[in-house]
Design an enzyme around this catalytic site. Structure first.
Site, PDB file in Angstrom:
ATOM      1  N   CYS A 190      -2.194  23.034 -25.786  1.00 38.57           N
ATOM      2  CA  CYS A 190      -1.525  21.768 -26.116  1.00 38.57           C
ATOM      3  C   CYS A 190      -0.034  21.891 -25.817  1.00 38.57           C
ATOM      4  O   CYS A 190       0.596  20.950 -25.311  1.00 38.57           O
ATOM      5  CB  CYS A 190      -1.729  21.423 -27.589  1.00 38.57           C
ATOM      6  SG  CYS A 190      -3.444  21.376 -28.155  1.00 38.57           S
ATOM      7  N   ARG A 233      -8.701  11.472 -29.671  1.00 41.00           N
ATOM      8  CA  ARG A 233      -7.803  11.907 -28.591  1.00 41.00           C
ATOM      9  C   ARG A 233      -7.794  13.425 -28.474  1.00 41.00           C
ATOM     10  O   ARG A 233      -7.745  13.961 -27.363  1.00 41.00           O
ATOM     11  CB  ARG A 233      -6.388  11.397 -28.859  1.00 41.00           C
ATOM     12  CG  ARG A 233      -5.454  11.616 -27.660  1.00 41.00           C
ATOM     13  CD  ARG A 233      -5.844  10.691 -26.518  1.00 41.00           C
ATOM     14  NE  ARG A 233      -5.164  11.079 -25.273  1.00 41.00           N
ATOM     15  CZ  ARG A 233      -5.742  11.747 -24.285  1.00 41.00           C
ATOM     16  NH1 ARG A 233      -6.993  12.123 -24.371  1.00 41.00           N
ATOM     17  NH2 ARG A 233      -5.074  12.045 -23.192  1.00 41.00           N
ATOM     18  N   CYS A 237      -8.586  15.500 -25.067  1.00 44.48           N
ATOM     19  CA  CYS A 237      -7.668  16.484 -24.496  1.00 44.48           C
ATOM     20  C   CYS A 237      -8.384  17.805 -24.232  1.00 44.48           C
ATOM     21  O   CYS A 237      -8.194  18.435 -23.190  1.00 44.48           O
ATOM     22  CB  CYS A 237      -6.485  16.715 -25.433  1.00 44.48           C
ATOM     23  SG  CYS A 237      -5.217  15.435 -25.358  1.00 44.48           S
TER      24      CYS A 237
END
Length: 276
Positions: A190, A233, A237
């Site tokens: 991330c 979300r 991802c």
């Protein structure tokens, strides 16, 4: 140790924190270093603007987003969320109180009795099941609509996540580790996308900044053509990383949300939002 995360991100390196290393991280020092990093990276962007996601990096994109927000596609979802709230108002008010403007800012938080992070969507469904009602489906639909209704009524209030126990600190560190650890076939983290490379392009899309990430959820995405939660979300991802996603409201994603929300302390809530 003080600058471990900041240095790693500045160099574009994703570091997997060991348990010993993670336990030494002070959340507030970590948060302030992230804020300082983004200030140094983009000195002309004001702190509160990070609530607006990737649009802050392009004047043209920002203008298009502002135009979309004049008649946003999530208005019907807010109305649907209000209707769902009113339908079971007595149940919801028993759990959350009668002032809908005060609910969203309380989440996420660390529950000392269960030693778990509690999210708004998790609390909504627990409220329903405790009352004998059927829980909403995760990620989208009525759950996202009720969450949007509560977020809309809390706009302008600031994220203020508390970490005042060892259990909360551990949850923060576990969320932090998930954020900075490479995953999947593409070996991405991330952090590599949303901290080091924020503002850069990934195919046709601008990568959004970690700072302010949780402020505008749930969001209506043009790609989805409907409203979705933050955990929806997260799953998307991880699929983009070619990694196996965790389930919505899993401990892993709740801790990740807790970490991200804390790192965005002081930013105003402006959900629901519109995103490409």
């Amino acid at each position: 140790m003080k600058k471990t995360l900041l240095i790693a991100l500045t160099l574009g390196v994703s570091v997997a924190a060991t348990s010993t290393m993670a336990n030494t991280v002070d959340p507030e020092t970590d948060r302030q270093q992230l804020v300082d990093y983004f200030k140094a990276k983009s000195p002309n962007i004001e702190f509160q603007e990070y609530a607006n996601g990737a649009y802050i990096y392009s004047a043209d994109k920002y203008a298009q987003w502002e135009a979309a927000e004049e008649f946003p596609p999530y208005l019907d979802a807010i109305d649907a969320g209000e209707a769902a709230w009113n339908k079971d108002q007595a149940v919801f008010e028993k759990c959350f109180g009668s002032d809908v403007s005060k609910i969203r800012p309380q989440y996420p938080y660390f529950d000392e009795s269960t030693q778990q992070v509690v999210t708004l969507e998790g609390a909504i469904n627990k409220c329903r099941t405790d009352a004998g009602l059927k829980p909403y489906k995760w990620k989208k639909g009525t759950l996202a609509q009720v969450s949007a209704f509560l977020a809309y009524n809390s706009r302008g209030q600031k994220i203020d996540v508390k970490i005042d126990s060892e259990g909360a600190k551990q949850a923060f560190n576990e969320g932090r580790e998930l954020y900075i650890t490479p995953r999947g076939q593409l070996n991405l983290s991330c952090a590599k996308c949303h901290t080091y490379n924020s503002g850069r392009m990934a195919r046709a899309n601008t990568l959004s900044p970690n700072l302010g990430h949780t402020s505008h959820f749930p969001v209506f995405r043009a790609k989805w053509q409907n409203l979705g939660t933050l955990h929806r979300r997260y799953g998307g991802c991880h699929k983009n990383m070619r990694a196996t996603p965790f389930k919505a409201q899993s401990k892993e994603y709740r801790n990740l949300e807790f970490f991200q929300a804390y790192m965005s302390n002081g930013i105003e809530i402006n959900g629901p939002g519109y995103r490409e």
